[in-house]
Scaffold this motif. Structure first.
Motif, PDB file in Angstrom:
ATOM      1  N   ARG A  32       0.812  -1.219   0.000  1.00 17.03           N
ATOM      2  CA  ARG A  32       0.000   0.000   0.000  1.00 17.03           C
ATOM      3  C   ARG A  32       0.844   1.267   0.000  1.00 17.03           C
ATOM      4  NH1 ARG A  32      -0.695   2.218   5.112  1.00 17.03           N
ATOM      5  NH2 ARG A  32       0.128   1.004   6.850  1.00 17.03           N
ATOM      6  N   ARG A  33       2.121   1.153   0.360  1.00 19.32           N
ATOM      7  CA  ARG A  33       3.021   2.315   0.345  1.00 19.32           C
ATOM      8  C   ARG A  33       3.726   2.486  -1.001  1.00 19.32           C
ATOM      9  NH1 ARG A  33       1.753   5.320   4.833  1.00 19.32           N
ATOM     10  NH2 ARG A  33       2.030   4.152   6.769  1.00 19.32           N
ATOM     11  N   ARG A  34       3.728   1.449  -1.816  1.00 19.23           N
ATOM     12  CA  ARG A  34       4.540   1.464  -3.035  1.00 19.23           C
ATOM     13  C   ARG A  34       3.795   2.121  -4.189  1.00 19.23           C
ATOM     14  NH1 ARG A  34       5.449  -4.455  -3.691  1.00 19.23           N
ATOM     15  NH2 ARG A  34       5.821  -3.842  -5.835  1.00 19.23           N
ATOM     16  N   SER A  35       3.479   3.379  -4.034  1.00 16.44           N
ATOM     17  CA  SER A  35       2.906   4.157  -5.134  1.00 16.44           C
ATOM     18  C   SER A  35       4.035   4.718  -5.985  1.00 16.44           C
ATOM     19  CB  SER A  35       2.054   5.299  -4.572  1.00 16.44           C
ATOM     20  OG  SER A  35       2.867   6.206  -3.852  1.00 16.44           O
ATOM     21  N   TRP A  36       3.663   5.268  -7.137  1.00 15.42           N
ATOM     22  CA  TRP A  36       4.700   5.883  -7.977  1.00 15.42           C
ATOM     23  C   TRP A  36       5.330   7.065  -7.257  1.00 15.42           C
ATOM     24  CZ3 TRP A  36       5.053  10.932  -9.682  1.00 15.42           C
ATOM     25  CH2 TRP A  36       6.144  11.195 -10.515  1.00 15.42           C
ATOM     26  N   ALA A  37       4.545   7.867  -6.566  1.00 19.52           N
ATOM     27  CA  ALA A  37       5.076   9.056  -5.895  1.00 19.52           C
ATOM     28  C   ALA A  37       6.112   8.686  -4.855  1.00 19.52           C
ATOM     29  CB  ALA A  37       3.936   9.857  -5.263  1.00 19.52           C
ATOM     30  N   VAL A  38       5.805   7.698  -4.009  1.00 20.72           N
ATOM     31  CA  VAL A  38       6.753   7.271  -2.975  1.00 20.72           C
ATOM     32  C   VAL A  38       8.008   6.687  -3.624  1.00 20.72           C
ATOM     33  CG1 VAL A  38       7.107   5.688  -1.037  1.00 20.72           C
ATOM     34  CG2 VAL A  38       4.930   6.899  -1.281  1.00 20.72           C
ATOM     35  N   THR A  39       7.832   5.907  -4.673  1.00 21.63           N
ATOM     36  CA  THR A  39       8.980   5.337  -5.386  1.00 21.63           C
ATOM     37  C   THR A  39       9.848   6.431  -5.979  1.00 21.63           C
ATOM     38  OG1 THR A  39       7.671   3.372  -5.937  1.00 21.63           O
ATOM     39  CG2 THR A  39       9.661   3.758  -7.229  1.00 21.63           C
ATOM     40  N   PHE A  40       9.224   7.445  -6.562  1.00 18.97           N
ATOM     41  CA  PHE A  40       9.947   8.560  -7.167  1.00 18.97           C
ATOM     42  C   PHE A  40      10.738   9.334  -6.113  1.00 18.97           C
ATOM     43  CE2 PHE A  40       9.878  13.003  -8.888  1.00 18.97           C
ATOM     44  CZ  PHE A  40      10.699  12.783  -9.969  1.00 18.97           C
ATOM     45  N   ILE A  41      10.112   9.605  -4.972  1.00 22.55           N
ATOM     46  CA  ILE A  41      10.797  10.307  -3.887  1.00 22.55           C
ATOM     47  C   ILE A  41      11.990   9.488  -3.396  1.00 22.55           C
ATOM     48  CG2 ILE A  41      10.559  11.090  -1.495  1.00 22.55           C
ATOM     49  CD1 ILE A  41       7.623  11.762  -2.180  1.00 22.55           C
ATOM     50  N   GLY A 124       0.609   0.471  -4.841  1.00 22.76           N
ATOM     51  CA  GLY A 124      -0.038   1.528  -4.063  1.00 22.76           C
ATOM     52  C   GLY A 124      -0.920   2.425  -4.894  1.00 22.76           C
ATOM     53  N   GLU A 125      -0.847   2.304  -6.220  1.00 25.53           N
ATOM     54  CA  GLU A 125      -1.684   3.111  -7.102  1.00 25.53           C
ATOM     55  C   GLU A 125      -3.060   2.489  -7.329  1.00 25.53           C
ATOM     56  OE1 GLU A 125      -1.024   5.996  -8.112  1.00 25.53           O
ATOM     57  OE2 GLU A 125       1.120   6.210  -7.816  1.00 25.53           O
TER      58      GLU A 125
END
Length: 401
Positions: A32-41, A124-125
């Protein structure tokens, strides 16, 4: 053709490569944490940490052609990390094919096929479906929801505000006195193949200035300028804000997602308020908002608008996990993941500014104390102490030079 080449290189290096690199640290996060935004950061943080580890030894130990050697090493390491991230992404897609009954769509090049591939790498997406609420084993906490019409309109308004800021940053480049030092350091690195051995004010040789030299953000800008073929001054004043301003808002979106988890339709209104504050925060020449829009590329601006919000986001993350500790099944690596990201933030703070090492440590200590009082988990002290390791090494190096 030159403009197209430059645009492709900048998109590749400032968007695609950080995303691929971010897949590596994101692999230790819960789905649930592995969104694109978190990955990008996470990718940006790891890239900056790697640059610090490469640039400082090159700067201190190599006399001639230090910058060229630094660029070669960093380029090679980044390509290696991006390749590892790509490999992990392919593995995740193949694993999804084996688990998903609708794996046929994963083999197609339709919209749904591409969507399923992206959700395999960035789970996460995924949005909450109606049947997810009926699954007693399903965990919809943290999954994306569908916004109401009002929420969608607010997101459009927020996008317009950001667009105005990007246009103003691109067309009305602001000049300030620090340009005579920081931007010139980047220009000198590209033109003379040196790293902080020429005094920007006079052009003469100088001894190593540890206060400015250890904050290698100017060398990172020079590296991007060299591989893209853009003059460092144009890159810093005109092009980098187009990437760094959205990066800051991505961080605030992740903060807002945690603050408004129970009512996500409030998130776009929160972002509109943040954007308005940024636009009208020029109450003096020293506010974070002033630096955000007029000195976006400077290390002190990135410290105030990237590193410090990231630390607050990570502590919200840790507090959220502690609050729901009995309701979620997190592995040990999942639990320490935000602390690992915090180590990378501390390293990035040193890239931005020497003062960031101290300020970041103070903020981590204060936030850890708050969590300690709230949850009475004394293990937090040990985890916070581990994040200080880069700060201590940086400080010892600073004092020894």
């Amino acid at each position: 053709m030159g403009t197209i080449y430059t645009l492709v290189i900048l998109i590749l290096w400032l968007l695609l490569v950080p995303t691929l690199i971010g897949i590596i640290p994101a692999s230790i996060l819960p789905d649930r944490r592995r969104s694109w935004a978190v990955t990008f950061i996470a990718g940006y943080l790891l890239s900056l940490a790697v640059f610090e580890l490469v640039a400082i030894p090159c700067m201190l130990l190599i006399t001639y052609s230090a910058f060229a050697i630094c660029c070669r090493i960093y380029l090679g390491v980044e390509i290696l990390l991006a390749s590892i991230g790509l490999f992990i992404g392919v593995v995740l897609i193949r694993k999804k094919k084996q688990e998903d009954l609708a794996s046929g769509e994963l083999n197609s090049i339709t919209y749904r096929g591409i969507k399923h591939r992206l959700e395999a790498v960035f789970p996460g997406e995924q949005h909450v479906l109606a049947e997810d609420y009926m699954d007693p084993r399903g965990d919809v906490y943290g999954r994306r929801v569908r916004y109401s019409l009002e929420g969608k309109i607010l997101w459009v308004l927020f996008g317009l505000l950001v667009l105005v800021q990007l246009i103003m940053a691109f067309t009305f480049a602001s000049f300030d006195g620090d340009d005579a030092y920081y931007v010139v350091e980047s220009v000198l690195a590209v033109q003379t193949d040196t790293m902080n051995t020429i005094l920007p004010y006079t052009g003469g040789s100088t001894t190593f200035d540890k206060r400015h030299g250890l904050a290698v953000i100017t060398m990172w800008i020079a590296f991007v300028a060299k591989i893209s073929g853009v003059h460092a001054t144009i890159l810093a004043h005109t092009l980098l804000p187009l990437f760094l301003i959205p990066l800051t808002y991505i961080i605030y979106i992740e903060i807002g997602r945690m603050l408004f988890r129970r009512n996500p339709n409030k998130l776009p209104m929160f972002m509109i308020i943040i954007a308005v504050f940024q636009m009208f925060g020029h109450t003096s020449i020293s506010t974070a908002e002033t630096f955000f829009l007029t000195r976006t590329w400077q290390g002190k601006s990135m410290l105030a608008n990237v590193a410090i919000p990231l630390l607050l986001w990570l502590f919200l993350w840790i507090g959220e996990d502690l609050e729901r500790e009995d309701k979620q099944n997190l592995s040990n690596i999942n639990k320490i993941a935000p602390w690992i990201l915090m180590i990378l933030v501390n390293m990035a703070s040193g890239v931005f500014s020497s003062l960031g090492v101290m300020l970041g440590g103070i903020l981590i200590g204060a936030c850890t104390l708050v969590l300690l009082i709230r949850y009475r988990k004394f293990s937090l002290i040990g985890m916070a102490a581990l994040t200080f390791i880069p700060n201590v090494i940086y400080l010892l190096m600073y004092l020894s030079l």
